[in-house]
Scaffold this active site. Structure first.
Site, PDB file in Angstrom:
ATOM      1  N   GLU A  51      79.610  67.078 -29.495  1.00 25.14           N
ATOM      2  CA  GLU A  51      80.155  65.991 -28.682  1.00 25.14           C
ATOM      3  C   GLU A  51      81.640  65.790 -29.017  1.00 25.14           C
ATOM      4  O   GLU A  51      82.408  65.319 -28.197  1.00 25.14           O
ATOM      5  CB  GLU A  51      79.356  64.691 -28.912  1.00 25.14           C
ATOM      6  CG  GLU A  51      79.389  63.757 -27.703  1.00 25.14           C
ATOM      7  CD  GLU A  51      78.416  62.586 -27.809  1.00 25.14           C
ATOM      8  OE1 GLU A  51      78.605  61.737 -28.692  1.00 25.14           O
ATOM      9  OE2 GLU A  51      77.476  62.516 -26.995  1.00 25.14           O
TER      10      GLU A  51
ATOM     11  N   HIS B 156      61.504  83.055 -41.118  1.00 24.82           N
ATOM     12  CA  HIS B 156      60.357  83.711 -40.473  1.00 24.82           C
ATOM     13  C   HIS B 156      60.350  83.470 -38.981  1.00 24.82           C
ATOM     14  O   HIS B 156      59.316  83.596 -38.323  1.00 24.82           O
ATOM     15  CB  HIS B 156      59.070  83.236 -41.148  1.00 24.82           C
ATOM     16  CG  HIS B 156      59.065  83.608 -42.593  1.00 24.82           C
ATOM     17  ND1 HIS B 156      58.692  84.853 -43.032  1.00 24.82           N
ATOM     18  CD2 HIS B 156      59.480  82.931 -43.692  1.00 24.82           C
ATOM     19  CE1 HIS B 156      58.841  84.917 -44.349  1.00 24.82           C
ATOM     20  NE2 HIS B 156      59.322  83.751 -44.773  1.00 24.82           N
TER      21      HIS B 156
ATOM     22  N   LYS C  57      74.932  60.793 -16.163  1.00 23.87           N
ATOM     23  CA  LYS C  57      74.467  59.398 -16.130  1.00 23.87           C
ATOM     24  C   LYS C  57      74.673  58.821 -14.736  1.00 23.87           C
ATOM     25  O   LYS C  57      73.779  58.171 -14.173  1.00 23.87           O
ATOM     26  CB  LYS C  57      75.286  58.542 -17.118  1.00 23.87           C
ATOM     27  CG  LYS C  57      74.955  58.721 -18.567  1.00 23.87           C
ATOM     28  CD  LYS C  57      75.556  57.531 -19.346  1.00 23.87           C
ATOM     29  CE  LYS C  57      76.118  57.921 -20.680  1.00 23.87           C
ATOM     30  NZ  LYS C  57      76.937  56.905 -21.314  1.00 23.87           N
TER      31      LYS C  57
HETATM   32  O1  F6P Z   1      76.058  60.507 -25.498  1.00 21.62           O
HETATM   33  C1  F6P Z   1      77.085  59.604 -25.283  1.00 21.62           C
HETATM   34  C2  F6P Z   1      77.020  58.447 -26.207  1.00 21.62           C
HETATM   35  O2  F6P Z   1      78.027  57.560 -25.837  1.00 21.62           O
HETATM   36  C3  F6P Z   1      77.157  58.817 -27.679  1.00 21.62           C
HETATM   37  O3  F6P Z   1      78.455  59.057 -28.070  1.00 21.62           O
HETATM   38  C4  F6P Z   1      76.553  57.643 -28.309  1.00 21.62           C
HETATM   39  O4  F6P Z   1      76.272  57.892 -29.633  1.00 21.62           O
HETATM   40  C5  F6P Z   1      75.324  57.469 -27.443  1.00 21.62           C
HETATM   41  O5  F6P Z   1      75.772  57.774 -26.151  1.00 21.62           O
HETATM   42  C6  F6P Z   1      74.653  56.138 -27.509  1.00 21.62           C
HETATM   43  O6  F6P Z   1      75.370  55.132 -26.871  1.00 21.62           O
HETATM   44  P1  F6P Z   1      75.110  53.602 -27.159  1.00 21.62           P
HETATM   45  O7  F6P Z   1      75.075  53.443 -28.644  1.00 21.62           O
HETATM   46  O8  F6P Z   1      76.262  52.875 -26.541  1.00 21.62           O
HETATM   47  O9  F6P Z   1      73.795  53.212 -26.548  1.00 21.62           O
END
Ligand code: F6P
Length: 533
Positions: A339, A370, A498
């Site tokens: 990320e 293995h 999203k």
């Molecule tokens: O995957 C994107 C992200 O923003 C991560 O960086 C973060 O850790 C995760 O989603 C969780 O987001 P939140 O803590 O705001 O629910």
């Protein structure tokens, strides 16, 4: 552009020389290679002598680091500058484990005051839960804690809590629910008693939907706490301000386990252990800030990462802890690294001309041996490996740990040294194989070697050591991002999916034929509707 600089070209030329060498010759010619190419922080040893490098490589990589201003960017991070430019934020997970009196200012405000207050809140609450002073609605003490969070709000605390299992025996049992798949929550709750279960709802942004059970508010207050940067949303959600543990937007999700997001760790292992974890990270922060480039372990690890990725063509990085308690470490590092450095444009928005962050993956050794080590030893790809091993186990059982150490050392030796044609032939001859059959088998028995690895070795996996290990990787990732001139602290790449999911959600229940998407997505929507009808 990155790849066309003078130092980059010289590293490419040097790479061709290195490729002509072999670990067998390098180790034979230089009995000091291990001493020269390994460093320690206290008992934590990092051996990088089994990398495809010579002294010249480090001279050139050092020049690359200076050319790319790695140390200058590091100093700007520690000074609280807004180096996360696309989100216009400082990057201050280092403040969360600043165990010194040094103030760290953001816009003239010393954030250490807030950090200390938040730590105190964590201490009081975790101690109350552990001691039984904090009771549930029916007067019973808390026996189980369910952390609901995803990404950084899950992976860090889940990995650390499991890694510190030997220190958690006296605390409540911890459970981590991360998957949007409802089965994760249902299966977790199946065995739990609501009267003795506490939920920590962890979300930096608190933007996702998290339905709370409706009911007596005082019951909710005894069983739900929130960990977030978003006070407004937490309040709107129905969680009282006293039950909210704060952190700040200058803490990235994947760097947040040192913040209130670490509350489950403090509840499971005790706040003092959580502090030891912070101290371990602080040891590494101090080292990263002050050690000269040639002795700076995270800088060296980062430069070796760039060397493997861009000059040796490695596309992945395997993480192989010889430690069952570090089972989730590869998954944790996946988020940290991928990320952070899975970016294709630089800080100025220009296409990066070289390969950036590798695919990080792994499993505990010896299970991996293995399953997939075959490819690492004899396949066509170069897979740099990180081995992690403690000298002393928490659970001594016969000679299991000695076997574990033997396996770990054997793997890095085999990867580096390989097995030659002559050795394979001699081995088969000793087994009495006739020359014809032996000649046919030899190519299959040969190991080319020259496969790079780093070994991390430490006395025991205690909280301080774990803190050191995690911080080493955090700063390694920082260094790689700095060399590539990418912003390692944003994560725009998770947004599009999203957005589209929000749009598709109502379409699943709709009737008629889906037409708003491409033919594949329409077809899949129509088929899922048909299957569900
Ligand atoms: O995957 C994107 C992200 O923003 C991560 O960086 C973060 O850790 C995760 O989603 C969780 O987001 P939140 O803590 O705001 O629910």
């Amino acid at each position: 552009m990155t790849s066309h600089s003078d130092i980059w070209r010289r590293l490419e030329q040097h790479r061709d020389e290195c490729r002509r060498g072999h670990f067998r010759d390098w180790f034979r010619a230089d009995p000091q290679r291990f001493e020269r190419f390994s460093r320690r922080i206290d008992d934590l040893l990092v051996d990088y002598s089994k990398h495809l490098v010579t002294d010249e490589t480090f001279v050139l990589l050092g020049e690359l680091a200076r050319d790319r201003g790695v140390e200058a960017l590091r100093d700007r991070m520690f000074a609280g500058e807004r180096i996360n430019t696309t989100e216009d934020r400082p990057v201050l997970h280092i403040a969360l484990r600043n165990r010194s009196e040094r103030p760290i200012a953001v816009d003239g405000h010393d954030v250490m005051l807030d950090v200390r207050r938040a730590l105190e809140h964590m201490r009081t609450f975790s101690e109350a839960v552990r001691s039984g002073e904090w009771i549930g609605f029916s007067g019973h003490r808390i026996t189980d804690v369910v952390n609901i969070g995803i990404g950084g709000s899950d992976l860090g605390p889940a990995m650390v809590t499991e890694a510190l299992t030997p220190y958690t025996r006296e605390g409540p049992r911890l459970h981590f629910v991360s998957n949007v798949d409802g089965t994760h929550l249902s299966e977790t709750l199946r065995a739990l008693d609501p009267a003795t279960t506490l939920f920590t709802i962890a979300s930096k942004t608190f933007t996702a939907e998290k339905p709370l059970p409706r009911g007596d508010e005082s019951h909710v207050a005894r069983h739900f706490v929130a960990i977030s940067t978003n006070t407004r949303e937490v309040r709107a959600f129905g969680i009282a301000p006293d039950n909210m543990f704060v952190f700040w937007d200058w803490v990235g999700g994947r760097y947040s386990l040192w913040s209130s997001i670490g509350l489950p760790i403090a509840i499971a292992a005790g706040f003092n252990r959580f502090e030891q974890l912070l101290e371990g990270a602080f040891d590494v922060d101090e080292h990263f800030r002050s050690a000269p480039l040639e002795d700076n372990i995270p800088i060296t690890l980062g430069l070796l990462g760039v060397w493997c990725t861009d000059f040796l063509g490695a596309e992945t990085q395997a993480v192989l802890p010889y430690d069952q308690y570090l089972r989730r470490f590869p998954a944790y590092l996946q988020q940290l690294d991928m990320e952070s450095n899975g970016k294709r444009v630089d800080r100025e928005g220009r296409q990066v001309a070289v390969a950036t962050g590798p695919v990080v993956w792994g499993e505990p050794g010896t299970n991996g041996q293995h399953a997939f080590y075959q490819l690492i030893h004899q396949g066509t790809r170069l897979v740099p490996c990180d081995f992690l091993i403690a000298a002393t186990p928490h659970e001594p059982l016969g000679d299991h740990h000695e076997l574990l150490i033997a396996n770990c050392l054997a793997q890095s030796e085999a990867l580096a040294m390989g097995k030659t044609n002559d050795e394979a032939r001699a081995e088969l001859a000793a087994q009495g194989l006739d020359p014809d059959r032996s000649a046919r088998l030899v190519p299959h028995k040969v190991f080319p070697g020259n496969r790079p690895s780093t070994t991390f070795m430490y006395r025991q996996l205690d909280p301080r050591t774990l803190g050191r290990l995690i911080a080493l990787y955090e700063h390694k990732v920082f260094v790689m991002g700095a060399v590539w001139n990418i912003n390692s602290f944003d994560q725009w790449g998770v947004e599009l999916g999203k957005q589209l999911a929000k749009r598709i959600r109502p379409e699943i229940d709709a009737t008629g034929s889906a037409t708003a998407h491409d033919a594949s997505t329409n077809g899949l929507l129509n088929y899922v509707r048909q299957l569900r009808s």
